[in-house]
Write a protein that holds these residues in place. Structure first.
Motif, PDB file in Angstrom:
ATOM      1  N   SER A 197      -1.561  -0.973 -14.190  1.00 62.22           N
ATOM      2  CA  SER A 197      -2.478  -1.505 -13.039  1.00 62.22           C
ATOM      3  C   SER A 197      -2.284  -0.913 -11.763  1.00 62.22           C
ATOM      4  CB  SER A 197      -2.745  -2.929 -13.426  1.00 62.22           C
ATOM      5  OG  SER A 197      -1.554  -3.697 -12.916  1.00 62.22           O
ATOM      6  N   LEU A 212       8.621   0.577 -10.225  1.00 65.35           N
ATOM      7  CA  LEU A 212       7.607   1.473  -9.801  1.00 65.35           C
ATOM      8  C   LEU A 212       7.757   2.731 -10.591  1.00 65.35           C
ATOM      9  CD1 LEU A 212       5.764   1.765  -7.249  1.00 65.35           C
ATOM     10  CD2 LEU A 212       7.551   2.949  -5.998  1.00 65.35           C
ATOM     11  N   CYS A 244       0.919   4.504 -16.087  1.00 69.73           N
ATOM     12  CA  CYS A 244      -0.485   4.485 -15.261  1.00 69.73           C
ATOM     13  C   CYS A 244      -0.862   6.063 -15.527  1.00 69.73           C
ATOM     14  CB  CYS A 244      -0.549   4.424 -13.666  1.00 69.73           C
ATOM     15  SG  CYS A 244      -1.791   5.006 -12.724  1.00 69.73           S
ATOM     16  N   VAL A 273      -3.279  14.062  -7.566  1.00 66.89           N
ATOM     17  CA  VAL A 273      -2.760  12.627  -7.776  1.00 66.89           C
ATOM     18  C   VAL A 273      -1.525  12.704  -8.571  1.00 66.89           C
ATOM     19  CG1 VAL A 273      -4.050  10.935  -6.672  1.00 66.89           C
ATOM     20  CG2 VAL A 273      -4.279  11.595  -8.970  1.00 66.89           C
ATOM     21  N   VAL A 291       7.056  11.514  -6.973  1.00 60.63           N
ATOM     22  CA  VAL A 291       7.727  10.194  -6.833  1.00 60.63           C
ATOM     23  C   VAL A 291       8.921   9.964  -7.825  1.00 60.63           C
ATOM     24  CG1 VAL A 291       7.639   7.724  -6.634  1.00 60.63           C
ATOM     25  CG2 VAL A 291       5.954   9.082  -5.506  1.00 60.63           C
ATOM     26  N   CYS A 306      -0.323  15.710  -2.080  1.00 63.31           N
ATOM     27  CA  CYS A 306      -1.081  15.091  -1.006  1.00 63.31           C
ATOM     28  C   CYS A 306      -2.035  15.863  -0.398  1.00 63.31           C
ATOM     29  CB  CYS A 306      -0.150  14.465   0.285  1.00 63.31           C
ATOM     30  SG  CYS A 306       0.939  12.792  -0.400  1.00 63.31           S
ATOM     31  N   TRP A 309       5.661   3.598   5.373  1.00 65.63           N
ATOM     32  CA  TRP A 309       4.936   4.481   4.674  1.00 65.63           C
ATOM     33  C   TRP A 309       4.533   3.613   3.267  1.00 65.63           C
ATOM     34  CZ3 TRP A 309       6.479   6.618  -0.326  1.00 65.63           C
ATOM     35  CH2 TRP A 309       5.900   7.838  -0.874  1.00 65.63           C
ATOM     36  N   LEU A 331      -8.775   1.731  -3.738  1.00 60.83           N
ATOM     37  CA  LEU A 331      -8.921   2.227  -5.418  1.00 60.83           C
ATOM     38  C   LEU A 331      -9.628   0.673  -5.906  1.00 60.83           C
ATOM     39  CD1 LEU A 331      -6.333   4.459  -5.931  1.00 60.83           C
ATOM     40  CD2 LEU A 331      -8.543   5.193  -5.448  1.00 60.83           C
TER      41      LEU A 331
HETATM   42  C1  HEM Z   1       5.406   5.773  -4.345  1.00 60.71           C
HETATM   43  C2  HEM Z   1       4.730   5.780  -5.051  1.00 60.71           C
HETATM   44  C3  HEM Z   1       3.245   6.396  -4.993  1.00 60.71           C
HETATM   45  C4  HEM Z   1       2.564   7.168  -4.087  1.00 60.71           C
HETATM   46  C5  HEM Z   1       3.369   7.892  -2.862  1.00 60.71           C
HETATM   47  C6  HEM Z   1       1.201   7.183  -4.574  1.00 60.71           C
HETATM   48  C7  HEM Z   1       0.350   8.145  -3.828  1.00 60.71           C
HETATM   49  C8  HEM Z   1      -1.177   8.276  -4.205  1.00 60.71           C
HETATM   50  C9  HEM Z   1      -1.898   8.945  -3.301  1.00 60.71           C
HETATM   51  C10 HEM Z   1      -1.771   9.696  -2.153  1.00 60.71           C
HETATM   52  C11 HEM Z   1      -3.225   8.771  -4.030  1.00 60.71           C
HETATM   53  C12 HEM Z   1      -4.502   9.432  -3.444  1.00 60.71           C
HETATM   54  C13 HEM Z   1      -5.157   8.043  -2.754  1.00 60.71           C
HETATM   55  C14 HEM Z   1      -6.352   8.503  -2.411  1.00 60.71           C
HETATM   56  O1  HEM Z   1      -7.089   9.266  -3.160  1.00 60.71           O
HETATM   57  O2  HEM Z   1      -6.696   8.096  -1.319  1.00 60.71           O
HETATM   58  C15 HEM Z   1      -3.029   8.054  -5.077  1.00 60.71           C
HETATM   59  C16 HEM Z   1      -4.072   7.694  -6.028  1.00 60.71           C
HETATM   60  C17 HEM Z   1      -3.898   6.846  -6.994  1.00 60.71           C
HETATM   61  N1  HEM Z   1      -2.627   6.145  -7.334  1.00 60.71           N
HETATM   62 FE1  HEM Z   1      -0.711   6.507  -6.631  1.00 60.71          FE
HETATM   63  N2  HEM Z   1       1.017   6.724  -5.542  1.00 60.71           N
HETATM   64  C18 HEM Z   1       2.103   5.735  -6.082  1.00 60.71           C
HETATM   65  C19 HEM Z   1       2.338   5.090  -7.044  1.00 60.71           C
HETATM   66  C20 HEM Z   1       1.115   4.697  -7.913  1.00 60.71           C
HETATM   67  C21 HEM Z   1       1.589   3.818  -8.907  1.00 60.71           C
HETATM   68  C22 HEM Z   1       2.789   3.116  -9.563  1.00 60.71           C
HETATM   69  C23 HEM Z   1       0.250   3.698  -9.730  1.00 60.71           C
HETATM   70  C24 HEM Z   1       0.128   2.856 -10.867  1.00 60.71           C
HETATM   71  C25 HEM Z   1      -1.193   2.335 -11.021  1.00 60.71           C
HETATM   72  C26 HEM Z   1      -0.876   4.612  -8.838  1.00 60.71           C
HETATM   73  C27 HEM Z   1      -1.833   4.848  -9.203  1.00 60.71           C
HETATM   74  C28 HEM Z   1      -2.937   5.536  -8.610  1.00 60.71           C
HETATM   75  C29 HEM Z   1      -4.264   5.644  -8.961  1.00 60.71           C
HETATM   76  C30 HEM Z   1      -4.985   5.070 -10.320  1.00 60.71           C
HETATM   77  C31 HEM Z   1      -4.707   6.404  -7.966  1.00 60.71           C
HETATM   78  C32 HEM Z   1      -6.146   7.082  -7.973  1.00 60.71           C
HETATM   79  C33 HEM Z   1      -6.385   8.408  -8.556  1.00 60.71           C
HETATM   80  C34 HEM Z   1      -7.699   8.973  -8.504  1.00 60.71           C
HETATM   81  O3  HEM Z   1      -7.957   9.047  -7.477  1.00 60.71           O
HETATM   82  O4  HEM Z   1      -8.166   9.510  -9.673  1.00 60.71           O
HETATM   83  N3  HEM Z   1       0.074   5.161  -7.682  1.00 60.71           N
HETATM   84  N4  HEM Z   1      -1.568   7.603  -5.208  1.00 60.71           N
END
Ligand code: HEM
Lengths: 482, 280
Positions: A20, A83, A90, A170, A177, A426, B230, B241
């Motif tokens: 989640s 994390l 995820c 993504v 990470v 990114c 960050w 989201l």
């Molecule tokens: C340091 C750790 C993480 C970084 C740097 C990161 C970075 C990102 C970034 C840059 C986005 C795009 C955001 C946007 O569209 O505005 C994203 C989307 C997302 N992240 Fe992460 N994330 C991290 C950890 C996680 C974790 C642990 C989860 C677990 C649930 C997660 C779930 C998601 C989901 C579901 C999306 C949306 C994907 C989509 O748009 O289809 N993220 N993340």
């Protein structure tokens, strides 16, 4: 165990929890909040420093919570592991869905997704259908990689699409990470980080590790032929430079002049210019200056627990009791520093054990137990610390030692790969959002009726602007500027 | 004229621009804001000239280096980037009132650089640790990121001001602000922009640290605070989201994020027991 089709077992609950975004937000917040603690409480100081700053009670509490080295504590690392688990689970949960969207070509264009949406633009054009169609096709195919033209009963539909694959961006970010964390683990398991001071002209093959303070033997020897520091006119340092030679089996294998920001790398080990200092081993030089008063040292032998006292003076070597080697006080510093931390007045000495390499010993006058941290066989402390007035005048012929940082980190390339992937991911995610446009043209007598619509996965407002621009190019009335 | 004289003058030009935008907004005279735009453009041109001049001066002194090596120079560069991003937004979205929320930040940055007694505007030679191209990349990336976050901060404040519209009937000066949805989207876009640059800033900083000291991460307070920042923005990106995390909440998170930026930049120096910027 009965198989449950809804699989509402505790394991499934855990899986849901770990996939989640709520957990992600909690982890980010907790990591940010706890990281602050480590910046308010200086890390990795000597127990004495903490004891004096916080008193016994808080010292014990903080110590139990590992606050004094919190970024390496089990609980902080556990947060990072969570994390990583969160990201992996995820992704496992979502990737198949995203994959389907990206690679299932058949479901690509559906007119129902565009019809009757609020942002749609409709207008009548003087151009007949065929002409309109070719203009629209040309415009769409210019910016959208995939175009498709579908005839309808009364006209034609044109679809355009680009950057569908950017939905996988993504996953690049998230795997980067994980790579960073893996790289960090590799580094801490198989790497080391230490330092050594080499007087000009001398050779060493031992360094002291930062984490444990233990001695670490290198697979080669380092000789420092020369050290030089130059200054700007205003007195600030311009360049530190050491001429180093790597020796293997007493053969010179590599020679390099290193400066800050330009290390020597050999056999997976990196040698950095980190600090420097002056030393006086030259006894002749000492005779020219007034001999300092006697200093009383306490020497405790770790193995036997015996404590001895020894009167000495700077520059006068003596034999340690129980055959533990030799010791000499080399200099007194009014403002000494140890690993970047100011520790005030201190005596420096060189301990030459019966076997093994000499080590530099720092004896701050303020902290009697400081040398315990070295975890050596002999624990030295200053009993009579009134050495201020007895500080020797600096001699004319300065000799330098170079302070080198010696590290090995086999994980660094994994981390760098993570860095690159994170930036690429990114960029793709933020600036290449998946876009679709839809143009429906129907005949209205000699004229044609046009509908322009569009969707974007991210940044919908910009998409609306694009739809407007597209429709204006096709002949719609320009929007009024407020 | 020396670069620091020029830049002190520019501080007042920016101040005038900020004042004009605020005046135009508060007294509902959008036409006056045109003057704000022109002064902002003049300020920006002077700011650019000041940076170039300073660069040339450093070569004349025989210690040539890019003017990105100390607090003064980084603040001047920050004001430059912030003004540039703002002007691009103004031309793109054709709304001048946004300037009332951004130009004061540009002015404050320059005023702090020029007027604070703690900040020296002398051109100083580079100490050994700072002689690295990674450092230049690092400073540029960080400050472009910070500037984008500053814009997002201004937009968030605007959003919260606009938010009061429902309560206060008749709107009045709130009418001049862009629509809430537009503010929200622009805010998010700025944060994405800032996030990628902050990420690049942290990464180039790590590579620099690795080339100078042999470790890419050391949990030093400055590094740690940039990571905290960050995390705050990563929280924001992910919170968006989830259902319901739009508008107001995002605006609050954006403000918290900018507070973290400010602390990373200024506050860290007040923390106990640490080594100063770039010491060996
Ligand atoms: C340091 C750790 C993480 C970084 C740097 C990161 C970075 C990102 C970034 C840059 C986005 C795009 C955001 C946007 O569209 O505005 C994203 C989307 C997302 N992240 Fe992460 N994330 C991290 C950890 C996680 C974790 C642990 C989860 C677990 C649930 C997660 C779930 C998601 C989901 C579901 C999306 C949306 C994907 C989509 O748009 O289809 N993220 N993340």
């Amino acid at each position: 165990m009965p198989a449950s089709s809804t699989s509402a077992g505790p394991l499934h609950g855990l899986y849901k929890w770990f996939s989640s975004v709520t957990l992600t937000i909690i982890l980010f917040s907790v990591l940010a909040a706890t990281s602050i603690i480590g910046t308010l409480i200086p890390q990795n100081q000597t127990p004495e420093v903490y004891f004096r700053a916080y008193g016994e009670f808080f010292y014990k509490v903080f110590s139990a919570l590992k606050i004094f080295d919190m970024y390496h504590s089990w609980w902080f690392q556990m947060l990072l592991v969570f994390l990583a688990l969160n990201i992996v689970i995820c992704s496992i949960d979502r990737l198949p869905g995203a994959w389907k969207i990206v690679f299932n070509i058949r479901s690509r264009f559906k007119s129902s997704r565009f019809k009757n949406k609020s942002g749609n633009i409709e207008f009548l054009s003087e151009q007949p259908l065929r002409e309109m169609q070719s203009t629209a096709e040309a415009l769409v195919s210019k910016t959208y990689g995939h175009t498709q033209v579908t005839p309808t009963k009364k006209g034609v539909m044109i679809f355009g699409e680009k950057w569908r694959w950017s939905r996988l961006g993504v996953y690049i970010v998230h795997s980067s990470v994980v790579l960073l964390l893996i790289g960090a683990v590799i580094g801490s398991l198989f790497g080391f980080d230490g330092f050594v001071q080499i007087p000009e002209g001398e050779t060493v093959d031992m360094i002291r590790l930062r984490s444990t303070g233990k001695i670490h033997k290198l697979p080669f020897k380092i000789r420092c032929d020369d050290f030089n520091v130059s200054f700007y006119k205003n007195g600030s340092p311009k360049e530190f430079r050491s001429d180093l030679v790597i020796l293997e089996n007493d053969q010179e294998v590599i020679k390099k002049r290193i400066i800050v920001n330009d290390p020597l790398r050999y056999a997976g080990i990196n040698i950095f210019q980190a600090s420097y200092g002056e030393i006086d081993h030259d006894h002749a030089a000492h005779e020219a200056i007034p001999a300092p008063e006697e200093i009383l040292l306490s020497l405790m032998i770790q193995d036997t627990g015996m404590t001895y006292q020894q009167k000495t003076r700077i520059g006068k070597p003596f034999d340690l009791p129980e055959g533990m080697g030799k010791f000499v006080l080399t200099e007194f510093k009014a403002e000494a520093s140890f690993m970047g931390q100011a520790i005030g007045e201190a005596l420096l000495g060189i301990l030459t054990p019966g076997e093994g390499q000499p080590v530099e010993v720092t004896l701050p006058l303020r902290f009697a137990n400081f040398d315990k941290m070295r975890k050596g066989n002999v624990f030295i402390s200053v009993l009579e610390p009134n050495a201020r007035a007895k500080m020797p005048v600096p001699t004319q012929d300065k000799r330098y030692y170079t302070g080198l940082e010696v590290t090995r980190d086999p994980g660094v390339w994994v981390v760098y790969t993570g860095f690159i992937l994170m930036l690429i991911g990114c960029f793709v995610t933020f600036f290449m959002s998946h876009q679709q446009v839809f143009i429906e043209i129907t005949t209205k007598g000699k004229k044609s009726h046009v509908v322009v619509a569009g969707t974007a996965y991210r940044n919908k407002m910009a998409m609306q602007r694009r739809v407007r621009q597209l429709s204006e190019k096709l002949g719609a009335e320009p929007e009024h500027q407020e | 004229m020396t670069s620091s004289n020029l830049l002190s003058i520019i501080t007042f030009v920016y101040g005038l621009s900020a004042f004009t935008y605020l005046f135009a907004w508060i007294f509902k005279k959008p036409d006056v804001a045109r003057l704000g735009t022109w002064t902002a453009i003049i300020g920006f041109a002077g700011n650019t000239a000041g940076i170039i001049l300073r660069w040339i001066e450093s070569y004349r002194l025989g210690i040539g280096h890019a003017p990105l090596s100390n607090l003064y120079e980084s603040l001047v560069f920050f004001a430059f980037t912030l003004a540039l991003i703002y002007l691009i937004i103004e031309f793109r979205y054709r709304n001048r009132i946004i300037g009332a929320f951004i130009m004061p930040l540009v002015f404050l940055a320059m005023a702090y650089a020029s007027l604070s007694p703690n900040i020296s505007d002398r051109i100083q030679p580079l100490i050994p640790a700072l002689k690295s191209n990674w450092l230049i990349a690092h400073v540029i990336a960080c400050f472009v990121g910070y500037a984008a976050f500053a814009v997002a901060f201004g937009l968030s404040i605007m959003y919260l001001v606009k938010q009061t519209e429902a309560v206060e009937t008749g709107g009045g000066w709130l009418d001049l602000l862009p629509k809430k949805q537009a503010l929200d989207e622009l805010n998010h876009q700025m944060i994405m922009f800032g996030f990628i640059f902050l990420t690049a800033g942290i990464i180039t900083g790590a590579v620099w640290a690795n080339s100078a000291w042999g470790r890419y991460w050391g949990w030093d307070p400055k590094e740690t605070w940039s990571l905290i920042t960050w995390f705050v923005y990563a929280t924001l990106l992910h919170a968006r989201l989830m259902r319901g995390w739009y508008g107001k909440r995002i605006a609050y998170l954006s403000i918290i994020g900018f507070a973290a930026v400010i602390f990373t930049y200024f506050g860290v120096n007040y923390l106990p027991g640490l080594h100063s910027y770039g010491s060996v």
